[in-house]
Design a protein around this motif. Structure first.
Motif, PDB file in Angstrom:
ATOM      1  N   LEU A  47       0.853  -1.199   0.000  1.00 56.14           N
ATOM      2  CA  LEU A  47       0.000   0.000   0.000  1.00 56.14           C
ATOM      3  C   LEU A  47       0.881   1.238   0.000  1.00 56.14           C
ATOM      4  N   THR A  48       1.225   1.694  -1.184  1.00 63.78           N
ATOM      5  CA  THR A  48       2.254   2.733  -1.312  1.00 63.78           C
ATOM      6  C   THR A  48       1.714   4.102  -1.712  1.00 63.78           C
ATOM      7  N   THR A  49       0.410   4.250  -1.874  1.00 60.13           N
ATOM      8  CA  THR A  49      -0.109   5.566  -2.252  1.00 60.13           C
ATOM      9  C   THR A  49      -0.066   6.506  -1.039  1.00 60.13           C
ATOM     10  N   VAL A  50       0.139   7.789  -1.318  1.00 58.97           N
ATOM     11  CA  VAL A  50       0.314   8.780  -0.251  1.00 58.97           C
ATOM     12  C   VAL A  50      -0.440  10.055  -0.616  1.00 58.97           C
ATOM     13  N   THR A  51      -0.495  10.993   0.296  1.00 53.05           N
ATOM     14  CA  THR A  51      -1.210  12.234   0.022  1.00 53.05           C
ATOM     15  C   THR A  51      -0.316  13.240  -0.709  1.00 53.05           C
ATOM     16  N   MET A  52      -0.928  14.318  -1.167  1.00 55.47           N
ATOM     17  CA  MET A  52      -0.208  15.380  -1.863  1.00 55.47           C
ATOM     18  C   MET A  52       0.825  16.055  -0.963  1.00 55.47           C
ATOM     19  N   LEU A  53       0.670  15.945   0.356  1.00 51.97           N
ATOM     20  CA  LEU A  53       1.537  16.635   1.304  1.00 51.97           C
ATOM     21  C   LEU A  53       2.775  15.830   1.675  1.00 51.97           C
ATOM     22  N   TYR A  54       2.824  14.578   1.280  1.00 52.77           N
ATOM     23  CA  TYR A  54       3.838  13.640   1.775  1.00 52.77           C
ATOM     24  C   TYR A  54       5.263  14.144   1.551  1.00 52.77           C
ATOM     25  N   ASP A  55       5.576  14.536   0.333  1.00 54.59           N
ATOM     26  CA  ASP A  55       6.956  14.926   0.024  1.00 54.59           C
ATOM     27  C   ASP A  55       7.344  16.260   0.636  1.00 54.59           C
ATOM     28  N   ALA A  56       6.386  17.156   0.802  1.00 52.30           N
ATOM     29  CA  ALA A  56       6.686  18.437   1.434  1.00 52.30           C
ATOM     30  C   ALA A  56       7.147  18.221   2.872  1.00 52.30           C
ATOM     31  N   TRP A  57       6.474  17.319   3.589  1.00 49.63           N
ATOM     32  CA  TRP A  57       6.889  17.013   4.956  1.00 49.63           C
ATOM     33  C   TRP A  57       8.191  16.229   4.961  1.00 49.63           C
ATOM     34  N   TYR A  58       8.328  15.316   3.992  1.00 48.93           N
ATOM     35  CA  TYR A  58       9.543  14.502   3.881  1.00 48.93           C
ATOM     36  C   TYR A  58      10.765  15.411   3.718  1.00 48.93           C
ATOM     37  N   ASP A  59      10.623  16.509   2.972  1.00 46.46           N
ATOM     38  CA  ASP A  59      11.751  17.405   2.699  1.00 46.46           C
ATOM     39  C   ASP A  59      12.097  18.298   3.886  1.00 46.46           C
ATOM     40  N   PHE A  60      11.089  18.954   4.467  1.00 38.90           N
ATOM     41  CA  PHE A  60      11.380  19.971   5.483  1.00 38.90           C
ATOM     42  C   PHE A  60      10.470  19.923   6.713  1.00 38.90           C
ATOM     43  N   GLY A  61       9.663  18.919   6.856  1.00 38.22           N
ATOM     44  CA  GLY A  61       8.792  18.849   8.012  1.00 38.22           C
ATOM     45  C   GLY A  61       7.666  19.867   7.929  1.00 38.22           C
ATOM     46  N   LEU A  62       7.265  20.397   9.068  1.00 31.00           N
ATOM     47  CA  LEU A  62       6.139  21.317   9.128  1.00 31.00           C
ATOM     48  C   LEU A  62       6.395  22.594   8.333  1.00 31.00           C
ATOM     49  N   SER A  63       7.636  23.062   8.303  1.00 25.18           N
ATOM     50  CA  SER A  63       7.959  24.257   7.505  1.00 25.18           C
ATOM     51  C   SER A  63       7.773  23.982   6.023  1.00 25.18           C
ATOM     52  N   GLY A  64       8.070  22.771   5.590  1.00 22.47           N
ATOM     53  CA  GLY A  64       7.839  22.402   4.196  1.00 22.47           C
ATOM     54  C   GLY A  64       6.366  22.414   3.843  1.00 22.47           C
ATOM     55  N   ILE A  65       5.528  21.944   4.767  1.00 23.49           N
ATOM     56  CA  ILE A  65       4.082  21.973   4.575  1.00 23.49           C
ATOM     57  C   ILE A  65       3.607  23.413   4.410  1.00 23.49           C
ATOM     58  N   ALA A  66       4.101  24.310   5.265  1.00 24.50           N
ATOM     59  CA  ALA A  66       3.674  25.706   5.239  1.00 24.50           C
ATOM     60  C   ALA A  66       4.066  26.391   3.932  1.00 24.50           C
ATOM     61  N   VAL A  67       5.310  26.196   3.496  1.00 24.01           N
ATOM     62  CA  VAL A  67       5.778  26.836   2.259  1.00 24.01           C
ATOM     63  C   VAL A  67       5.036  26.265   1.053  1.00 24.01           C
ATOM     64  N   PHE A  68       4.839  24.954   1.017  1.00 22.73           N
ATOM     65  CA  PHE A  68       4.117  24.315  -0.082  1.00 22.73           C
ATOM     66  C   PHE A  68       2.695  24.863  -0.179  1.00 22.73           C
ATOM     67  N   ALA A  69       2.026  24.998   0.967  1.00 19.47           N
ATOM     68  CA  ALA A  69       0.663  25.534   0.987  1.00 19.47           C
ATOM     69  C   ALA A  69       0.639  26.979   0.507  1.00 19.47           C
ATOM     70  N   LEU A  70       1.611  27.769   0.940  1.00 23.58           N
ATOM     71  CA  LEU A  70       1.683  29.176   0.543  1.00 23.58           C
ATOM     72  C   LEU A  70       1.842  29.313  -0.965  1.00 23.58           C
ATOM     73  N   VAL A  71       2.790  28.592  -1.537  1.00 23.03           N
ATOM     74  CA  VAL A  71       3.055  28.677  -2.973  1.00 23.03           C
ATOM     75  C   VAL A  71       1.858  28.171  -3.774  1.00 23.03           C
ATOM     76  N   LEU A  72       1.309  27.026  -3.360  1.00 24.23           N
ATOM     77  CA  LEU A  72       0.182  26.450  -4.095  1.00 24.23           C
ATOM     78  C   LEU A  72      -1.035  27.364  -4.035  1.00 24.23           C
ATOM     79  N   GLY A  73      -1.253  28.006  -2.892  1.00 27.89           N
ATOM     80  CA  GLY A  73      -2.378  28.930  -2.767  1.00 27.89           C
ATOM     81  C   GLY A  73      -2.223  30.145  -3.649  1.00 27.89           C
ATOM     82  N   LEU A  74      -1.018  30.733  -3.661  1.00 25.57           N
ATOM     83  CA  LEU A  74      -0.778  31.906  -4.509  1.00 25.57           C
ATOM     84  C   LEU A  74      -0.955  31.564  -5.981  1.00 25.57           C
ATOM     85  N   VAL A  75      -0.435  30.413  -6.382  1.00 23.17           N
ATOM     86  CA  VAL A  75      -0.580  29.983  -7.782  1.00 23.17           C
ATOM     87  C   VAL A  75      -2.043  29.735  -8.118  1.00 23.17           C
ATOM     88  N   SER A  76      -2.761  29.078  -7.224  1.00 25.36           N
ATOM     89  CA  SER A  76      -4.168  28.758  -7.483  1.00 25.36           C
ATOM     90  C   SER A  76      -5.005  30.019  -7.622  1.00 25.36           C
TER      91      SER A  76
END
Length: 474
Positions: free
Chosen positions: A381-410
């Protein structure tokens, strides 16, 4: 603005309640709180914009709705969420929504100052409620992108361009498929007792072009809309553009490729101004389910095999409930496992993987594309959420930056597409809408295939724009 803050206040309250109930061991009520939050946010966005395919609403429906389903914890693989998991999921949508809100409002201010909104008012009209009629569903503007192909005073689409685009995509995808079949010596549909045949059907570099088939039905719907605008009926190429890619996904026994092909085509049709009767939508849903079941059977996954992997607490749960539940819920449990077991972050290499791969840098610096351990509840069972790699890279700060960028782009994309006369902007928007709706499924934006599809779509966008400019000069 007060409405926006009220909306996020309700979201926060629902999340806190879900956390408290979850910590008390009340899984079902905890899940219902998040499902309520997802439905509330989606309906709030729908009331605000009158667009069924609103990006902010779809992400709430896909990501938060999936969280709610996961919180039911119907499988023995489900464990209590860590505090990092709770914070990551909560902060991601909060920051995403605030940044998308900022981008949209900033764009509105710039447009008002330049007088752009007034100039575009005729092409940005909104249909009050596309669900008002049960006999016929009018979806001209349901996705945040007005139907340029159905209305407006554009220069008119070049039908030849659409024909070349469809023929090109069909030719490339089928040629790549035949090359892979010849090189590998098999076609997944015709294998026997090989549950993972599609996983083995992969020639490096070539498979990207095989899966370009997923874009072809969507482009065919743009072509169909262009023909209707000129008073022309569907032709043979329209039919081939819709059916041949679907046949290709069935030959590959890829449920994902099948689903994205059909859903992208439907999204493009809705965004372009296509009207559907209720019975047509129900018929389409029935056909999709039938094809999905057929592909599942051909993948040689027995009920006993799936039940053994999913480890449901109630072994009598029907497989038609178990399978979709686990394909959603376990992705969040995999994220939770990562927050418990990850000791060293990847420092950006996971999110940058598409660039490293598609640019060819990995051939010169193989260490950049080195494998990282995948933290999952079970190796199958290897499927994961869209947030998986952001946390894998930088933890909670990665989640925050990813959300910020994705929101601005959207926010920028939604506002830009409302004014863009290029029909291929609909194709780009439809892909974002799909990724948000199924944000529970995989790490879309650190997947090379995602950027490959977006890149090809953007090239079609530019090529169409050049064609229109050339025609105007003539």
């Amino acid at each position: 603005m007060k409405t926006e803050w009220f909306k996020l206040g309700i979201y926060t309250a629902a999340y806190v309640m879900s956390f408290v109930l979850g910590e008390a061991g009340l899984s079902a009520p905890s899940g219902l709180c998040l499902i309520f939050a997802a439905a509330f946010l989606y309906l709030s966005e729908y009331r605000r914009t009158a667009y069924l395919l609103n990006l902010r609403g779809l992400l709430a429906l896909g990501l938060l709705g999936g969280e709610g389903i996961a919180r039911f914890q119907l499988s023995r693989l489900s464990t209590d969420w860590t505090l990092e998991t709770w914070l990551s999921f909560y902060l991601f949508y909060l920051i995403f929504d605030l940044s998308a809100q900022h981008a949209d409002h900033a764009g509105a201010i710039r447009s008002a100052r330049s007088g752009d909104d007034a100039d575009r008012s005729a092409s940005c009209s909104v249909v009050p409620d596309p669900l008002a009629s049960t006999a016929s569903i009018d979806v001209r503007d349901v996705g945040g992108v007005p139907g340029r192909l159905a209305t407006g005073e554009s220069a008119g689409p070049d039908l030849r361009f659409f024909r070349y685009a469809i023929l090109g995509l069909l030719g490339i995808s089928w040629a790549a498929f035949l090359f892979e079949a010849r090189r590998l010596g098999f076609v997944p549909l015709f294998t026997v007792d090989t549950p993972h045949a599609y996983s083995y059907f992969h020639v490096k570099g070539v498979h990207y072009f095989t899966t370009l088939a997923v874009l072809t039905p969507a482009v065919s719907m743009l072509y169909l809309g262009a023909r209707r605008k000129h008073g022309l009926r569907p032709d043979v190429l329209t039919l081939l553009g819709l059916l041949l890619p679907i046949i290709l996904t069935i030959l590959m026994v890829s449920r994902f490729q099948f689903m994205i092909s059909v859903i992208l085509a439907v999204f493009v049709a809705l965004l372009s101004g296509r009207r559907y009767k209720l019975w047509q939508l129900l018929l389409l849903l029935a056909l999709m389910i039938a094809a999905y079941v057929f592909i599942t059977i051909e993948r040689a996954h027995s009920v006993e095999y799936l039940n053994g992997i999913f480890e449901m607490k109630d072994p009598s749960t029907p497989i038609f409930i178990t399978q979709p539940y686990m394909y959603i819920a376990n992705n969040y449990d995999n994220f939770n496992v990562m927050t418990r077991e990850l000791t060293v972050h990847a420092h950006g290499l996971r999110m940058l993987y598409p660039f490293v791969t598609l640019s060819g840098i990995k051939f010169f610096f193989p260490s950049l594309a080195q494998g990282f351990p995948l933290f999952v509840t079970k190796e199958e069972l290897t499927t994961v959420t869209m947030l998986y790699d952001a946390w894998y890279d930088f933890g909670l700060s990665g989640i925050a930056v990813f959300a910020l960028v994705l929101g601005l782009v959207s926010g920028r994309v939604a506002r830009t597409c409302r004014k863009d006369q290029n029909p291929f902007s609909v194709l780009l928007y439809a892909q974002l809408a799909f990724y948000y709706l199924v944000s529970f499924f995989t790490t879309w934006f650190s997947n090379p295939a995602t950027w490959f599809y977006l890149g090809i779509s953007f090239l079609l966008y530019l090529a169409y724009a050049c064609t229109v400019r050339k025609r105007r000069r003539e």
